[in-house]
Design a protein around this motif. Structure first.
Motif, PDB file in Angstrom:
ATOM      1  N   UNK A  19      12.069  11.396  11.037  1.00 22.47           N
ATOM      2  CA  UNK A  19      12.252  10.862   9.684  1.00 22.47           C
ATOM      3  C   UNK A  19      10.975  10.180   9.206  1.00 22.47           C
ATOM      4  N   UNK A  20      10.320   9.469  10.088  1.00 22.14           N
ATOM      5  CA  UNK A  20       9.052   8.823   9.748  1.00 22.14           C
ATOM      6  C   UNK A  20       8.012   9.862   9.351  1.00 22.14           C
ATOM      7  N   UNK A  21       7.893  10.910  10.124  1.00 22.05           N
ATOM      8  CA  UNK A  21       6.897  11.944   9.839  1.00 22.05           C
ATOM      9  C   UNK A  21       7.222  12.708   8.553  1.00 22.05           C
ATOM     10  N   UNK A  41       0.679   8.237  11.815  1.00 27.58           N
ATOM     11  CA  UNK A  41      -0.667   7.890  12.267  1.00 27.58           C
ATOM     12  C   UNK A  41      -1.719   8.082  11.174  1.00 27.58           C
ATOM     13  N   UNK A  42      -1.587   9.086  10.330  1.00 27.98           N
ATOM     14  CA  UNK A  42      -2.565   9.282   9.252  1.00 27.98           C
ATOM     15  C   UNK A  42      -2.577   8.110   8.288  1.00 27.98           C
ATOM     16  N   UNK A  43      -1.387   7.622   7.957  1.00 34.39           N
ATOM     17  CA  UNK A  43      -1.312   6.464   7.060  1.00 34.39           C
ATOM     18  C   UNK A  43      -1.850   5.216   7.740  1.00 34.39           C
ATOM     19  N   UNK A  44      -1.565   5.055   9.034  1.00 37.06           N
ATOM     20  CA  UNK A  44      -2.082   3.910   9.793  1.00 37.06           C
ATOM     21  C   UNK A  44      -3.612   3.900   9.775  1.00 37.06           C
ATOM     22  N   UNK A  45      -4.218   5.060  10.020  1.00 35.22           N
ATOM     23  CA  UNK A  45      -5.687   5.144  10.025  1.00 35.22           C
ATOM     24  C   UNK A  45      -6.265   4.833   8.645  1.00 35.22           C
ATOM     25  N   UNK A  46      -5.594   5.313   7.590  1.00 34.53           N
ATOM     26  CA  UNK A  46      -6.048   5.029   6.230  1.00 34.53           C
ATOM     27  C   UNK A  46      -5.967   3.530   5.934  1.00 34.53           C
ATOM     28  N   UNK A  47      -4.865   2.916   6.331  1.00 29.50           N
ATOM     29  CA  UNK A  47      -4.708   1.473   6.112  1.00 29.50           C
ATOM     30  C   UNK A  47      -5.725   0.671   6.912  1.00 29.50           C
ATOM     31  N   UNK A  48      -5.955   1.081   8.138  1.00 29.50           N
ATOM     32  CA  UNK A  48      -6.904   0.373   9.003  1.00 29.50           C
ATOM     33  C   UNK A  48      -8.322   0.493   8.460  1.00 29.50           C
ATOM     34  N   UNK A  49      -8.689   1.669   7.950  1.00 33.78           N
ATOM     35  CA  UNK A  49     -10.036   1.873   7.418  1.00 33.78           C
ATOM     36  C   UNK A  49     -10.265   1.081   6.134  1.00 33.78           C
ATOM     37  N   UNK A  50      -9.215   0.878   5.355  1.00 35.65           N
ATOM     38  CA  UNK A  50      -9.384   0.171   4.086  1.00 35.65           C
ATOM     39  C   UNK A  50      -9.211  -1.336   4.219  1.00 35.65           C
TER      40      UNK A  50
END
Length: 85
Positions: A19-21, A41-50
């Motif tokens: 469901x998360x994916x 994980x893609x959203x996590x990486x985007x949030x971490x980079x910003x």
């Protein structure tokens, strides 16, 4: 964002993950209070980079960090002395 009690998230983890994916972040609650969020994980990486660094991270940097805080010697302007009354 769908909310999952921690017992359901544990018991049906594969469904929780799918469901998360498929739909995005999923909230987990413990005793009715928000406890955690499962994020792809893609959203996590985007949030971490910003994300901007915290004050603690800035203070712990190896680079010199006082150059911008302290004016160069002699560059500070002083007020002229005033006559005593």
């Amino acid at each position: 964002m769908q909310t999952w009690p921690v017992q359901d998230a544990k018991a049906r983890f594969s469904e929780f993950l799918e469901t998360c994916l498929a739909e995005g972040p999923q909230m987990v609650t413990r005793r009715g209070a928000e406890a955690a969020v499962l994020v792809p994980v893609d959203e996590w990486r985007r949030l971490k980079a910003s994300a901007r660094p915290s004050l603690k991270q800035l203070l712990l940097l190896d680079e010199a960090r006082t150059g911008m805080l302290v004016p160069a010697r002699g560059a500070a302007r002083r007020r002229p002395p005033t006559a005593a009354r």
